[in-house]
Structures are given as structure tokens and as C-alpha cells.
Design an enzyme around this catalytic site. Sequence first.
Site, short mmCIF file in Angstrom:
data_model
loop_
_atom_site.label_atom_id
_atom_site.label_comp_id
_atom_site.label_asym_id
_atom_site.label_seq_id
_atom_site.Cartn_x
_atom_site.Cartn_y
_atom_site.Cartn_z
N GLU A 121 34.25 42.82 37.16
CA GLU A 121 33.06 43.56 37.64
C GLU A 121 33.05 43.71 39.15
OE1 GLU A 121 30.29 44.89 35.56
OE2 GLU A 121 30.51 45.93 37.45
N GLY A 138 30.17 42.76 50.65
CA GLY A 138 29.42 41.63 51.19
C GLY A 138 29.52 40.41 50.30
N LYS A 144 39.43 52.13 43.10
CA LYS A 144 38.20 52.06 42.31
C LYS A 144 38.05 53.29 41.41
CE LYS A 144 36.03 49.26 45.89
NZ LYS A 144 35.30 49.29 47.17
N THR A 199 34.94 35.50 52.38
CA THR A 199 33.53 35.90 52.40
C THR A 199 32.89 35.79 51.02
OG1 THR A 199 34.17 37.47 54.10
CG2 THR A 199 31.99 37.77 53.14
N VAL A 200 33.56 36.31 50.01
CA VAL A 200 32.99 36.29 48.65
C VAL A 200 33.16 34.91 48.02
CG1 VAL A 200 33.03 37.36 46.37
CG2 VAL A 200 33.44 38.76 48.41
N1 HSE Z 1 35.89 47.36 51.98
C1 HSE Z 1 35.12 47.79 50.87
C2 HSE Z 1 33.94 48.62 51.34
C3 HSE Z 1 34.59 46.68 50.03
O1 HSE Z 1 33.78 48.85 52.54
O2 HSE Z 1 33.18 49.06 50.50
C4 HSE Z 1 35.65 46.03 49.20
O3 HSE Z 1 36.25 46.95 48.33
#
Ligand code: HSE
Length: 460
Positions: free
Chosen positions: A131, A306, A207, A17-18
Site C-alpha cells: 500500500e 512523509g 506508480k 523517515t518512514v
Molecule cells: N518522493 C515522492 C514524492 C514520495 O515526492 O511524492 C515517495 O514516492
Amino acid sequence: MATPPTDVRVALLGAGTVGAQVVRLLAERADDLAARAGAPLRLVGIAVSDADKEREPWIPRDLLTTDAEGLVRRADVVVELIGGIDPPRALVHAALEAGASVVTGNKALLAAHGPELHDAAAAADVDLYYEAAVAGAIPIVYALRESLAGDTVTEVLGIVNGTTNYVLDEMVTNGLGFDDAVAQAQALGFAEADPTADVDGHDSAAKAALLASLAFHTRVPLETVPVEGIRSITAEEMTAAQDHGWALKLLAVARRTGSPEGISVRVGPTLVPADHPLASVRGAFNAVVVESEAAGRLMFYGQGAGGAPTASAVLSDLVAAAGHVVGGGRAPRESAYADLAPLPPERQKVTAWFDLDIEDRPGMLSMVAAVLARHGISIEAVRQAAHAEPTAYGDELYDVFDDAYDGASPARATAADRESTTLSITTHRTDEATLAACLAELAESDGVRAVLPVRRVEGV
Ligand code: HSE
């Protein structure tokens, strides 16, 4: 002085996707990106596991290869968007050792193996940028690593997983059950086919570890971050929290602590006041609130997942790394000099809100208050469900300790209603071990039927 390269060779690992959006934007924005980096960015290959699979029409098929190891050795910058630990870990090492800078969006890899990758980048004198690993399009890594390099960050609170924020939002807004909300997130493409890492909090924990490392100049091992996901949350609890003036969010919380000196990092369902900036973050959006000594409060908001939004973050890193290839210079190195100790989960300080299902008889409130006092836990607020028809107060809840409360008890409905009631208690800050001991004693106390749910509170 070496002659600047005429172009910068870019290798892409992964065309999901990315990755597909990175390819598209590299082509569509080629002139702007070249002007910003100082030389054209030339895509030299795209490593995929299946070169025959159908792909977006703009993906140049002649650049597809299944030889990722060979590809990383003929690039100036390697963009890793495969995800997961293996094979990315070996490929990133191979790229760095071959003298290529690396741009990655891989939070799991960095949270688990960040220090060795930072060391490898430093040893090879190349860049490691990430990032896109935290909160998609939101430039929070740059903000913590560079914009706030002169300040002292004291706290980071973040909604850093879009899937779970979407699920919780659907539960409270449309009354969906957990499973239905997850299915809807999958149908809309937010949630992964296997949403485990999202709903169980592991994506947020990776994260949180990265954010805390950057904010506090300290290596934060992922295994020191206690994690609770959102599976236990019901639509009823969400509604009750809303009625009490809270919003329930899955938060990453990272805080510098004074006594004992260290840092406290955790992920879990957390209540924030309805007027807190994070309460208004809806749908699949992410937001991070940073408190720092000189700058005060900063809030970062945007799309955390996304293809195109995350590709924006990747391209920002790519322009920076390519600029260094062309004109010299390096990304900031890992900054872990502060070396603060992550507090073990049981010593982390929390404010808690919990419901006690109790027999409704004289003395219960004072008994509960005495148990809390014995554990040294101060009470911020207590509310009791009145089990009454709507009263003259216009609300079926009243604040026991509310200054405005005039002492009159709202009319009660029936004898059966009087048999049990619910006390909702908000504590002052205490530590997890003390809270656990107190809740265990309350659960065993005469007249207490249940202690549920227990939630942490931030932003009060
Ligand atoms: N799956 C993650 C989310 C995005 O729903 O925010 C990628 O880390």
C-alpha cells in the site's frame, strides 16, 4: 489445527523517515494493533547500514543490526523500507522463501520486478503487500485490488508525486522559477537531496505502472510507460495555462482503450480544466481519480509522502499480514488474467494543446487548419493572442470559434505587434504518431516561427 502464535515477529528493514515512524507507531499503538491483528506485533530487529548513526530517541538501539539477511529469517512479517532495487530485491526474495510475508513501500522494486515477487509470494503461500508504494497514506492499492474487484475500471488519473506537485504549485502561485521551487521543496523536506526521480517523472512512472496493473488486471512493464518530467516547464507557461483556464499538473494517466484493445499508460505534464478535481490539489498533496463502469467516478486525496502518513499505510498492511499469520487467510494474489496489451507510446491516444508562434498575416489560420485537417486532426478550440491593449472585450484573448464572438476584431496596438501572434490550439483526440507528424509539418510551414509548448490534456 496449528496453535495460533502468541505474537507476530516483525522485522524492519530500514529506519529512515518512514521506518522510524513505523517503529514509533508500533510502540505507541501496540495495544490497538494487537487487538486488530489478533496477537501482539513484536519488533524483533531493525536492519540498518550503520548501527552507530544517531537516530530518533524512540528507536531501540538493541534491535539494530547490520545483518539484514539473518534478520529476515527470524520473522513472520518483514517490512522493507530501504528503497531502491538492491539489496531489497534479494532480501524480499529471501524473506518470502523463508516463509515470511512481506510489506513494502518500494515502488521502484515492484514496478521493475513485481511479477517475480508476486510469483515468489504465491509459491511460498505468504502475503505481499505494498500500500505504501503508491501515493503514501492514500489507500489506493487496497481500493483497486479489493474494493473495486467487482467493477471494471476504465481510467485512472493521478497526481502521485508530492514533490513535483509542490514545485508546480509554487511556480504558479508564487511565480518561483523551477530551480528555486525545487530548492524550496528540499528545504522543507519534501524533495530528496537528489530530486531526479521526482522531477524527471520516474517515481510517478513506477506508480503509474503499479496502478495500471491493479486497475486493468494486467502486468504493465515499467519500460512500456512513456515518461516526461517537469524540467521544461516555466512559470510563464504555468501562468499562460492558468489564463487559458487550465491547471498544469504532472499526471500519471492509465486508460483502457477499445480500439485497438489494450491499455494506454503514460506520465507527463498535463493540462486539466481549472474546475477538474485534480486542478485543486495543492502543495505536496496527492490525488487519484478512478473512473469505473458501475461505481462511476471516485476520488482519493491525501498525503502522498512523509514519515507518519506513509507509516499509516505500512501499518495497515502489517495488521492485515499479521492477521493472516494469526488466524489464517491470505492477501489477494496478483490478478493479471486480463493480459491487455500496453499500447506503444506512438499509438496512445491523446488530446493536445499547443502554441504556434506565427506571422500575423492573412491566411495563416486557414493554413494551420488545413495542416491539421490533412492529418485528420479535429480542432476543439483555437485562441489567438491579440497583442492589443486591453480592449472592449476586457481580455487580450478571444476565442476565434467562440459562438459569442461577434466577428469584430479587437483593436490592434501597433504595426510591430502585428508582425507575429500566437495561436493556441486544442485538438480532439488523436494518436501520438499523428500528432507528432502534424506538429513537424506545422514547424516547417511558411510563417510558423515556433511550435511550443505542446501539452497533453485530460479531463475535457
Ligand atoms: N518522493 C515522492 C514524492 C514520495 O515526492 O511524492 C515517495 O514516492
